[in-house]
Enzyme design. Structure first.
Site, PDB file in Angstrom:
ATOM      1  CG  HIS A   1      -2.092  -1.171   1.277  1.00  0.00           C
ATOM      2  ND1 HIS A   1      -2.808  -1.184   0.241  1.00  0.00           N
ATOM      3  CD2 HIS A   1      -2.111  -1.681   2.138  1.00  0.00           C
ATOM      4  CE1 HIS A   1      -3.604  -2.161   0.526  1.00  0.00           C
ATOM      5  NE2 HIS A   1      -3.288  -2.738   1.799  1.00  0.00           N
TER       6      HIS A   1
ATOM      7  CG  ASP B   1      -2.896  -8.620   0.900  1.00  0.00           C
ATOM      8  OD1 ASP B   1      -2.061  -8.828   1.779  1.00  0.00           O
ATOM      9  OD2 ASP B   1      -3.995  -7.852   1.183  1.00  0.00           O
TER      10      ASP B   1
ATOM     11  CG  ASP C   1      -4.861  -9.986   3.794  1.00  0.00           C
ATOM     12  OD1 ASP C   1      -4.544 -10.457   2.835  1.00  0.00           O
ATOM     13  OD2 ASP C   1      -4.624  -8.830   3.881  1.00  0.00           O
TER      14      ASP C   1
END
Length: 359
Positions: A136, A173, A260
């Site tokens: 990010h 992810d 995740d």
């Protein structure tokens, strides 16, 4: 026999008790590794073998991040009280030692790349176990738990230091790697493929984002609906990710390895199981062998259920090492996947892939 070079830089002094991204994540990975007994399949990155100095690591960071961001993070860390986290935004923190820990993380990731490339051994892949995640982090902004974008720094390093101009980055992810997409959006030599849960933080990764002028087709986003799991991942990989990477014919594959998407993870709403990450790693290893003499490195991103994270990392390592799955956290009691929505999402991404081929 396939081996995995394992680099660890867990940043134990970058820690905020009660935060999802905390030092406990690394403890969970280490416990799972101890139980797994994979020593015969792992090659440890020893300090004596490391090539990248701290100065060289900082130079590599500046290929991806602005000087202002680097100096700003360092200054905030230096001004922080020992062991007391400072929030940079509602999600992202630093401690007094975070800058030094991040330099070590970058050094570890680059050392893993150097060792894998330098070995010229198709049976050797790599995994950089670093934290916090990085995908990010933007050129001038930390966000989403991330300070420096490890996988982007590794890609630029592979290009500059090893002459591996064509890089493919696959991001599995559950969150879209907005920082990675931004870094390479106008680069015709780097393919970025991301699957992620639709509508989740950071709200980027839209279907129509396919690369900037002169780099059309270098960016591919697959938006998976909530509830997606094994069927969605296999379909998305076979119909979109795999043909995109094969068509790119990369010199090296890098993976933003986030866990995740696991059904036990509290940060999202997908239904991956631990053995699904074994399947992904196995498929990617086959791609790397076919396309780039096995040159591939995984870089750790997210994963916030401690038990599921450890189990999933071990499953990835087993897949990379050519071993069978021994997943501890699979379940026969998951919700039915929204197959119509999944098929539509994959078909839309596949359509963009076909359009690129026609162009």
């Amino acid at each position: 026999m396939p081996k995995v070079l394992l680099g660890r830089s867990y940043a134990p002094l970058h820690n905020k008790v009660g935060h999802p991204e905390c030092a406990e994540r690394s403890h969970g990975i280490e416990k799972a590794l101890d139980r797994a007994g994979l020593g015969h399949s792992l090659v440890e990155l020893r300090p004596s073998r490391r090539r990248i100095s701290e100065e060289a690591a900082q130079e590599s960071i500046l290929q991806v991040h602005s000087l202002g961001l680097v100096q700003g993070i360092r200054k905030i860390c230096e001004g922080s009280s020992a062991g007391v986290p400072t929030l940079l935004d509602p999600d992202t923190y630093v401690t007094d030692m975070s800058f030094e820990e991040q330099i070590r993380g970058v050094t570890t990731a680059l050392d893993v790349v150097d060792e894998v490339v330098g070995a010229s051994d198709p049976d050797l892949t790599g995994f950089a176990l670093v934290r916090p995640p990085g995908h990010h982090a933007r050129r001038g902004q930390p966000m989403g738990f991330c300070l420096f974008n490890f996988v982007s720094i590794a890609a630029r390093h592979a290009q500059r230091s090893h002459g591996l101009s064509r890089i493919a980055i696959f991001d599995f992810d559950v969150h879209h790697g907005n920082g990675t997409e931004e870094e390479f959006y106008d680069d015709p030599d780097v393919l970025y493929v991301s699957w992620h849960q639709q509508g989740l933080f950071p709200g980027t990764g839209r279907l129509g984002e396919t690369g900037g002028e002169g780099a059309e087709g270098s960016n591919l986003n697959i938006n998976l609906p909530s509830g997606s799991g094994r069927e969605a991942m296999r379909l998305a990989f076979r119909e979109v990710a795999e043909p995109a990477i094969r068509g790119w014919d990369p010199d090296m594959i890098l993976c933003s390895a986030g866990y995740d998407a696991h059904f036990m993870d509290p940060q999202a709403g997908l239904q991956a199981q631990s053995s699904d990450f074994h399947w992904i790693a196995t498929e990617l290893r086959g791609l790397a062998l076919d396309l780039c003499d096995g040159r591939m490195v995984f870089v750790l991103e997210g994963g916030y259920n401690i038990e599921a994270l450890g189990d999933s990392v071990v499953e990835s390592l087993r897949g990379l090492a050519g071993l069978g799955s021994e997943a501890k956290y699979d379940s026969p009691h998951l919700y039915e996947e929204p197959l119509e929505r999944i098929e539509r999402a994959v078909a839309e991404a596949h359509g963009l892939l076909l359009k690129k081929a026609d162009d």
